[in-house]
Design an enzyme around this catalytic site. Structure first.
Site, mmCIF file in Angstrom:
data_model
loop_
_atom_site.group_PDB
_atom_site.id
_atom_site.type_symbol
_atom_site.label_atom_id
_atom_site.label_comp_id
_atom_site.label_asym_id
_atom_site.label_seq_id
_atom_site.Cartn_x
_atom_site.Cartn_y
_atom_site.Cartn_z
ATOM 1 C CE1 TYR A 20 -2.741 -3.276 5.473
ATOM 2 C CE2 TYR A 20 -1.994 -1.178 4.590
ATOM 3 C CZ TYR A 20 -2.527 -2.434 4.395
ATOM 4 O OH TYR A 20 -2.840 -2.852 3.128
ATOM 5 C CB SER A 35 -0.845 -0.031 1.269
ATOM 6 O OG SER A 35 -1.180 1.271 1.659
ATOM 7 C CB SER A 36 0.460 4.606 -1.446
ATOM 8 O OG SER A 36 -0.816 4.910 -0.923
ATOM 9 C CB CYS A 37 -0.136 3.839 4.167
ATOM 10 S SG CYS A 37 -0.247 2.101 4.540
ATOM 11 C CE LYS A 67 -0.350 -5.260 3.301
ATOM 12 N NZ LYS A 67 -0.561 -6.520 2.577
ATOM 13 C CG HIS A 99 -10.095 2.279 2.387
ATOM 14 N ND1 HIS A 99 -9.957 0.919 2.343
ATOM 15 C CD2 HIS A 99 -8.953 2.748 2.936
ATOM 16 C CE1 HIS A 99 -8.779 0.586 2.841
ATOM 17 N NE2 HIS A 99 -8.149 1.674 3.212
HETATM 18 P P1 GDP Z 1 -6.406 6.737 4.279
HETATM 19 O O1 GDP Z 1 -6.027 7.091 2.881
HETATM 20 O O2 GDP Z 1 -5.556 5.677 4.879
HETATM 21 O O3 GDP Z 1 -6.482 7.970 5.139
HETATM 22 O O4 GDP Z 1 -7.840 6.033 4.200
HETATM 23 P P2 GDP Z 1 -9.388 6.423 4.107
HETATM 24 O O5 GDP Z 1 -9.887 6.046 2.759
HETATM 25 O O6 GDP Z 1 -10.077 5.772 5.260
HETATM 26 O O7 GDP Z 1 -9.511 7.997 4.322
HETATM 27 C C1 GDP Z 1 -9.115 8.923 3.337
HETATM 28 C C2 GDP Z 1 -9.541 10.323 3.736
HETATM 29 O O8 GDP Z 1 -10.969 10.426 3.602
HETATM 30 C C3 GDP Z 1 -9.216 10.724 5.184
HETATM 31 O O9 GDP Z 1 -8.799 12.077 5.191
HETATM 32 C C4 GDP Z 1 -10.560 10.582 5.884
HETATM 33 O O10 GDP Z 1 -10.699 11.412 7.023
HETATM 34 C C5 GDP Z 1 -11.500 11.036 4.760
HETATM 35 N N1 GDP Z 1 -12.915 10.629 4.938
HETATM 36 C C6 GDP Z 1 -13.993 11.464 4.856
HETATM 37 N N2 GDP Z 1 -15.117 10.817 5.131
HETATM 38 C C7 GDP Z 1 -14.783 9.531 5.377
HETATM 39 C C8 GDP Z 1 -15.540 8.369 5.716
HETATM 40 O O11 GDP Z 1 -16.762 8.399 5.869
HETATM 41 N N3 GDP Z 1 -14.839 7.206 5.867
HETATM 42 C C9 GDP Z 1 -13.476 7.149 5.708
HETATM 43 N N4 GDP Z 1 -12.857 5.963 5.863
HETATM 44 N N5 GDP Z 1 -12.735 8.231 5.413
HETATM 45 C C10 GDP Z 1 -13.372 9.411 5.249
#
Ligand code: GDP
Length: 313
Positions: free
Chosen positions: A137, A108-110, A141, A180
């Site tokens: 995580y 993953s890119s993280c 990875k 996500h």
């Molecule tokens: P990340 O890329 O590891 O941060 O994974 P996420 O897909 O969970 O979150 C991406 C971004 O979307 C973060 O800045 C979250 O705060 C934002 N976000 C906004 N609304 C939501 C939501 O309802 N669910 C999740 N998972 N992220 C959200």
């Protein structure tokens, strides 16, 4: 890979594994091997070894992992590091011992530093601290891709790790606590439209930028990298396009046909500010993504509507 080689897809029910199975079938591969959690517990070394002893496996796509969005990663920190370390260690070593000709590990890119120069190149690995919300995580990875690198160096294997950007698509997880952002916003915005709600809550400030790739494009890249000769242990895969979370919410509202207000909840974490991958490596090999964000989200929403009964709208 030959069309009748035994190709094991670990994690075949997940977002990535199911897309790889679809892609392999579409390309005419006839001997795709999968196994249920009951038949083989990938977190258990003895179970994995016993299962491998009973098969001949030529190639392995290692898409089994414990995955989740920002809230799940931050909450289930112990499970994210333990499960991922166990699964990848067991499967990579068993594949090596059983003489698999190829193995592709998904990360993953993280894995890249929180404040990494953008776009993030493979060389930026381990040059600065990680984003805290998903550090367990990411550490797992990183251990996996270093294991691939070490096996290639010591045992002369030709395994590869692919680091995809944020993925989405059919078979995604739509549970609001663990998903996500794309499936979460599809579900929230669809529900707001269906119930006539005047507004929708989006976590964080809406300012972070993310790059998204449709999982079918990733699956094509996986099959491509397994089949092409190259010298890399680690390859980034992304779409090359970034959007803010606020813009993403607008795109999803457009796809869903929702005209209400989008509100932000800054009490929820933003996570890393940006994570755009540099994909020159895979592009130099001849692969590029096909699907725009709008097309991909439209296809995912259509699939969501077809499976609404299972997803509790
Ligand atoms: P990340 O890329 O590891 O941060 O994974 P996420 O897909 O969970 O979150 C991406 C971004 O979307 C973060 O800045 C979250 O705060 C934002 N976000 C906004 N609304 C939501 C939501 O309802 N669910 C999740 N998972 N992220 C959200």
């Amino acid at each position: 890979m030959h069309k009748n080689d035994a190709i094991y897809v670990a994690g075949h029910n997940g977002l990535v594994g199911s897309a790889i199975v679809r892609r392999l079938k579409g390309e005419g591969f006839q001997n795709i091997v999968t196994c249920t959690r009951q038949a083989c517990d990938l977190t258990n070394q003895a179970s994995v070894n016993t299962w491998f002893d009973k098969q001949t496996i030529d190639y392995v796509f290692l898409a089994a992992a414990k995955v989740g969005g920002i809230h799940a990663n931050d909450t289930y920190r112990a499970e994210f590091i333990y499960d991922n370390l166990a699964i990848q260690t067991n499967v990579i070593h068993a594949a090596y011992q059983h003489k698999a000709k190829g193995l592709l590990f998904l990360g993953s890119s993280c894995i890249y530093p929180r404040d990494c120069p953008q776009p993030m190149r493979e060389e930026h690995l381990l040059t600065a601290p990680l984003e805290p919300t998903n550090e367990p995580y990411a550490i797992a990875k990183i251990a996996g891709l270093k294991m691939i690198e070490a096996y290639n160096a010591q045992y002369n294997t030709q395994y590869v790790s692919l680091m995809p950007t944020n993925l989405y698509g059919i078979n995604d997880n739509f549970d609001l606590n663990t998903s996500h952002v794309i499936p979460a916003l599809i579900r929230k915005i669809h529900r707001a439209r269906s119930t006539g709600s005047p507004s929708v809550q989006v976590w964080g400030t809406g300012k972070p930028q993310r790059e998204f790739l449709l999982v079918d494009d990733l699956a094509e890249a996986c099959v491509f990298c397994m089949q092409h000769q190259h010298k890399y242990d680690l390859i980034n895969v992304g779409s090359g396009e970034e959007v803010t979370i606020a813009k993403l919410a607008e795109i999803i509202a457009k796809v869903v046909g929702y005209q209400g207000k989008i509100e932000f909840d800054p009490t929820m974490p933003d996570g890393t500010p940006r994570k755009l991958l540099d994909t020159s490596r895979i592009r130099s090999l001849g692969w590029r993504p096909k699907t725009s964000l709008f097309q991909g989200i439209s296809a995912t929403y259509a699939w969501y509507l077809d499976h609404l009964d299972e997803k509790v709208a």
